[in-house]
Motif scaffolding. Structure first.
Motif, short mmCIF file in Angstrom:
data_model
loop_
_atom_site.label_atom_id
_atom_site.label_comp_id
_atom_site.label_asym_id
_atom_site.label_seq_id
_atom_site.Cartn_x
_atom_site.Cartn_y
_atom_site.Cartn_z
N GLY A 501 2.87 -5.50 -1.91
CA GLY A 501 3.96 -4.91 -3.06
C GLY A 501 3.38 -3.49 -3.30
N LEU A 585 13.58 -0.69 -6.40
CA LEU A 585 12.65 -1.79 -6.99
C LEU A 585 13.23 -3.21 -6.37
N LEU A 586 14.38 -3.20 -6.20
CA LEU A 586 15.15 -4.64 -5.78
C LEU A 586 14.48 -4.84 -4.15
N THR A 589 10.83 -5.54 -4.16
CA THR A 589 10.43 -6.96 -4.59
C THR A 589 10.84 -7.72 -3.51
N THR A 590 12.10 -7.57 -2.80
CA THR A 590 12.55 -8.46 -1.86
C THR A 590 11.81 -8.66 -0.54
N SER A 592 8.84 -7.68 -0.24
CA SER A 592 7.42 -8.05 -0.34
C SER A 592 7.33 -9.62 -0.55
N VAL A 593 8.41 -10.15 -0.92
CA VAL A 593 8.51 -11.56 -1.11
C VAL A 593 8.65 -12.09 0.48
#
Length: 601
Positions: A501, A585-586, A589-590, A592-593
């Motif tokens: 991230g 940001l969305l 995050t998405t 990276s996961v």
């Protein structure tokens, strides 16, 4: 231990932050902030030149953006887009989407976003946006969603789709090439596509439902009075109206057009249709129905003369003054067509007709007598219209507009298609394809030299030049390299998921303020080095760099497509921040996961 950044690196970061603050405040204007940034870089590097350079080298760096291939490419793409608009080449696609938007605005936008994503997976994202941009501008002019509410979501959809394959953007190719040079196995075209598709599905509701609500309607208000013109369309022998029922034709007409005294039964050749509406709506009805609002001989004469003199046919509004020769005359007895070679398409009378009156019937029969204050909608060449206005004491009002040069519509579409195709298959760089297309638009008359200013945006030009200058000094001063070293030292104690991230977020910030190429060049070796030091597989970290390079939604200077839509959408810097930061940001995050889950880190 990390050494302190150099004097020039600190200065480069300060200039970048100051420019960002100036853009975010929107005061002064974007143009002034851009020019001030270029000036500060030029003056600073003259008195404090970079190591092993001369003072004049700083001037070259500061002003290099005005001659940079990216700026030239953007200008060429704008010119080609203008060619599609003025020739009416995009009207069929615009009509199709218009019907979809009229049926349901939300469904129309959703289909457009998904189509944009799918196209940009196979075709470079810049040509895709160039094709879609004039269509959505045209749709906005036809009464669909305002361009300012659709272009930023559309651009984001194109960028997300371009991220899904290694050939989607030139940045992807650059990252994959650098990684391959560092020893990683070469990635296939669809190597990581499933990851991006899942992220795109998660981001799509934001693009579709939230982003348009965060954007203002920047449509310029038309302050001109909305005059309603009455026109009579003659059903031609071989036209599409013959044998049709009026009820089948009405859905194809603009909503603001009214058909008066509708005929019963199927339309017959030479039958008249009486319509009224605003100038643009009446013209659209004439094109859709291919009915003749004036004698065919004068319209043909105007077209032949325009072709012979290589001039545009225009439509103007002319008011009848108290001294006009036309007062008390009918249209047939006025001899306007014979005297001046122009055609009267419709008439507006200040006492607006709201139904079928004797006066309207007189107009349809050619017996209505002109009165002071009448406004005529007249078409012809500029010189003939000016002579008509002078000769018959008419006042030319605001509302002059060029008619699309439809004879060149196919030609302009072929030129644009050729430029997009050659760029998408890698036959030529996008800069060469765009420049060749712009030159052909000029040589073939699709775009005229004296109309180029309407295609270009001064705001975009100086903004592109300033962003290139900032990206150059950030890289040349060592600021980007120093930030990368600081990042690598700070990540050594973090778990793999946070490392991913952090790398993606760092590259995202870099790409939004410098350039995709700088972010890819700096970020890829850093990610490879961090993976080696921490004992992690390099592929997910390199993909984090690749994804971060594509998350360029937060500023207009991040990517050339962001700048392409800036003028058409009348956007401010703050519009990109307000809509782009949540999307960044969305996606960070998405993605990276998804990388953590895919590679079991």
């Amino acid at each position: 231990m990390l050494e302190a950044p150099s004097f020039h690196a600190i200065a480069a970061m300060v200039v970048t932050i100051a420019m960002f603050i100036g853009f975010a405040r929107s005061r002064p204007s974007t143009e002034i902030v851009s020019l001030m940034t270029i000036a500060v870089i030029a003056v600073f590097l003259y008195f404090f030149p970079l190591p092993d350079t001369r003072p004049t080298d700083g001037l070259s760096l500061a002003f290099s953006g005005f001659g940079h291939y990216a700026l030239i490419t953007i200008c060429a793409l704008m010119i080609m887009g203008r060619g599609l608009v003025v020739t009416g080449a995009l009207e069929p696609a615009a009509h199709l989407l218009e019907r979809l938007f009229k049926w349901n605005v939300q469904i129309g936008l959703l289909v457009s976003l998904v189509a944009a994503m799918a196209l940009s997976m196979a075709v470079n994202d810049t040509p895709v946006l160039v094709l879609l941009l004039p269509i959505f501008v045209s749709l906005a002019a036809r009464g669909a969603m305002p361009a300012s509410k659709t272009l930023i979501p559309l651009n984001a959809a194109v960028l997300i789709g371009g991220m899904a394959t290694t050939i989607g953007t030139s940045t992807n190719i650059l990252v994959v090439s650098i990684a391959s040079d560092l020893g990683m196995p070469e990635m296939s075209v669809f190597h990581y596509t499933p990851i991006v598709l899942v992220a795109a599905a998660i981001a799509l509701p934001y693009l579709w439902l939230v982003m348009p609500r965060l954007l203002k309607d920047n449509t310029q208000e038309d302050t001109r009075p909305r005059r309603h013109f009455q026109a009579r369309l003659r059903v031609s022998e071989d036209g599409p109206l013959t044998g049709e029922l009026l009820s089948d034709i009405l859905p194809r007409l603009p909503d603001t057009v009214t058909v008066h005294d509708p005929p019963i039964g199927r339309l017959q050749p030479q039958q008249r249709l009486l319509i009224s509406g605003p100038q643009e709506a009446v013209e659209e009805a004439m094109r859709t129905l291919r009915g003749e609002a004036a004698p065919d001989w004068v319209l043909s004469k105007i077209k032949r003369k325009a072709s012979a003199q290589n001039e545009d046919v225009i439509v103007v509004e002319l008011a009848v003054t108290a001294d006009s020769r036309l007062i008390g005359r009918t249209l047939p007895s006025s001899g306007v067509a014979d005297l001046y070679g122009v055609a009267v398409l419709g008439v507006h009378r200040p006492e607006r007709w709201t139904g079928v009156t004797d006066e309207f019937n007189d107009y349809s029969a050619g017996d209505m007598r002109f009165a002071e204050g009448d406004v005529l909608m007249v078409t012809g060449l500029r010189a003939d219209l000016e002579e008509f206005a002078r000769g018959d004491s008419l006042l030319m009002l605001e509302g002059m507009r060029e008619l699309p040069r439809r004879s060149k519509a196919v030609l302009s579409a072929v030129i644009m298609g050729g430029a997009v195709f050659t760029a998408s298959i890698g036959l030529f760089p996008i800069a060469i394809s765009a420049l060749a297309g712009a030159i052909l638009m000029f040589l073939t008359g699709c775009v005229k030299f004296d109309r180029v200013g309407r295609a270009l945006s001064a705001k975009v030009i100086v903004l592109v030049a300033a962003s290139i200058a900032v990206g150059s000094i950030v890289e040349a001063s060592g600021a980007a390299a120093w930030l990368g070293m600081a990042l690598s030292l700070g990540l050594s104690s973090l778990p793999p998921a946070l490392v991913l991230g952090a790398i993606m977020l760092f590259v995202t910030v870099l790409t939004n303020f410098a350039s995709n190429a700088t972010a890819a060049t700096v970020g890829t070796p850093i990610a490879f080095s961090i993976a080696t030091e921490l004992g992690l597989p390099p592929e997910p970290l390199v993909l984090a760099v690749l994804f971060g390079c594509n998350l360029c939604y937060a500023t207009p200077i991040a990517y050339q497509t962001n700048m392409l839509i800036m003028g058409e959408g009348s956007y401010e810097f703050s519009d990109y921040i307000r809509t782009g930061v949540p999307l960044v940001l969305l996606m960070v995050t998405t993605l990276s996961v998804l990388l953590v889950l895919t590679y079991r880190l």
